[in-house]
Write a protein that holds these residues in place. Structure first.
Motif: not given
Length: 352
Positions: A125-145
């Motif tokens: 019942g869910v459309v699965h289109q994950p970009v990644a398993a969650g974003t990175a910790d943006f307090s330390q680095q960019p959340a995503m590319t």
């Protein structure tokens, strides 16, 4: 010759003739002009969006976009990330607020996984289109590319293409993701060049020292990100979320396809802010459902020159404010389409 990316292509044009005809009709109804206040404005705005002087809604649709956020490792949420997948199960089982509202207010509901931290590919019942398993910790680095940011935008656009083919005539977005008020606050602070402290609220319920800690984490994160911020998409890359990017992409594509949008609360309004910064023509297609109890929401609404339809101190998310406000839109259209004119009712008009 460079070609602008799809998200910068112009939105559909509003139909001024339909709006004018709708206003003429409003002024013939058995009431003093303006007596129904913003309900009249709402009906005429939807006339301009639909191209029909007597607009109707037949296929409203809400999509809840879900993803997780690496910044929760810094203790900015009162709930663990496992709740995101648990809520996806609740959405499809019919137990969530937005699920109840979909049944009560007669709109379709879909759920899209844009990148949960815990795997849930087997969840039906869910459309699965994950970009990644969650974003990175943006307090330390960019959340995503940059590529991940563009992928998130494209998820939303692809869903709207499908809705358009199915005849959707009003789009609502909801969101689910532990930590996403942090992402929304930080992203809005970058886009608006504001102190993130004024945009930071309780989210899942953090208070006192925990809220102070959340504010400190976000302030440091925004300071880190400011060094890399040059254009609106950078706000998503540096401190955003996959679901927020998907919602922004969905709003942009809805506007390009001529589908009216009913924006929900704080997080979806941050996505709307991103969408409008990426493509200013999108703004004409956005209606705003409610004023969230999240303190930053008023600042976002002001930046978008938006006046929400209702204010019930809601801060749940999921699209719940939009789901409630939909009934108000339906009433505005029912009044516009079904009230008698002075001539039909045999009532003397103001100029008679």
């Amino acid at each position: 010759m460079s070609v602008n990316p799809w998200w910068q292509q112009a939105a559909a044009e509003l139909n001024d003739e339909a709006r004018n005809l709708a206003w003429q009709h409003q002024n013939q109804l058995t009431k003093p002009p303006g007596a129904l206040g913003r309900l009249e404005v709402l009906a005429t705005e939807l006339a301009a969006m639909s191209g029909q002087s007597r607009p109707e809604l037949h296929h409203p649709h809400c999509i809840v976009f879900a993803a997780d956020h690496g910044v929760v490792a810094q203790g900015v949420s009162a709930f663990p990330q496992a709740v995101t997948v648990e809520m996806l199960k609740n959405f499809v089982a019919g137990g969530a607020a937005i699920s109840v509202l979909a049944g009560q207010n007669d709109f379709q509901l879909s759920v899209v996984n844009c990148g949960t931290a815990q795997p849930c590919d087997a969840l039906q019942g869910v459309v699965h289109q994950p970009v990644a398993a969650g974003t990175a910790d943006f307090s330390q680095q960019p959340a995503m590319t940059a590529a991940q940011a563009q992928a998130a935008l494209t998820i939303g656009a692809g869903q709207l293409d499908l809705l358009h083919q199915a005849g959707c005539d009003l789009f609502m977005a909801g969101e689910m993701g532990i930590g996403n008020t942090s992402a929304a606050s930080a992203m809005a602070a970058l886009l608006l060049d504001l102190d993130v402290a004024g945009l930071t609220g309780p989210g899942t319920g953090v208070q006192g020292e925990a809220l102070d800690h959340k504010t400190q984490v976000l302030s440091a994160s925004v300071t880190r990100a400011q060094g890399s911020y040059n254009q609106p998409l950078d706000a998503l890359i540096e401190v955003g979320g996959f679901e927020i990017g998907a919602i922004a992409g969905a709003y942009i594509r809805a506007a390009q396809l001529g589908i009216p949008v009913l924006v929900d609360g704080f997080i979806t309004t941050s996505a709307a802010l991103l969408a409008v910064h990426l493509n200013p023509s999108v703004r004409d297609w956005l209606l705003f459902s409610h004023g969230s109890a999240e303190p930053g929401h008023l600042l976002l609404l002001a930046a978008l020159q938006a006046q929400p339809l209702i204010n019930l101190d809601m801060r749940l998310g999921e699209g719940s404010g939009a789901g409630v406000a939909l009934s108000l839109i339906r009433q505005a259209l029912a009044l516009h389409n079904n009230m008698a004119t002075f001539a039909q009712a045999g009532v003397s008009g103001a100029e008679d």
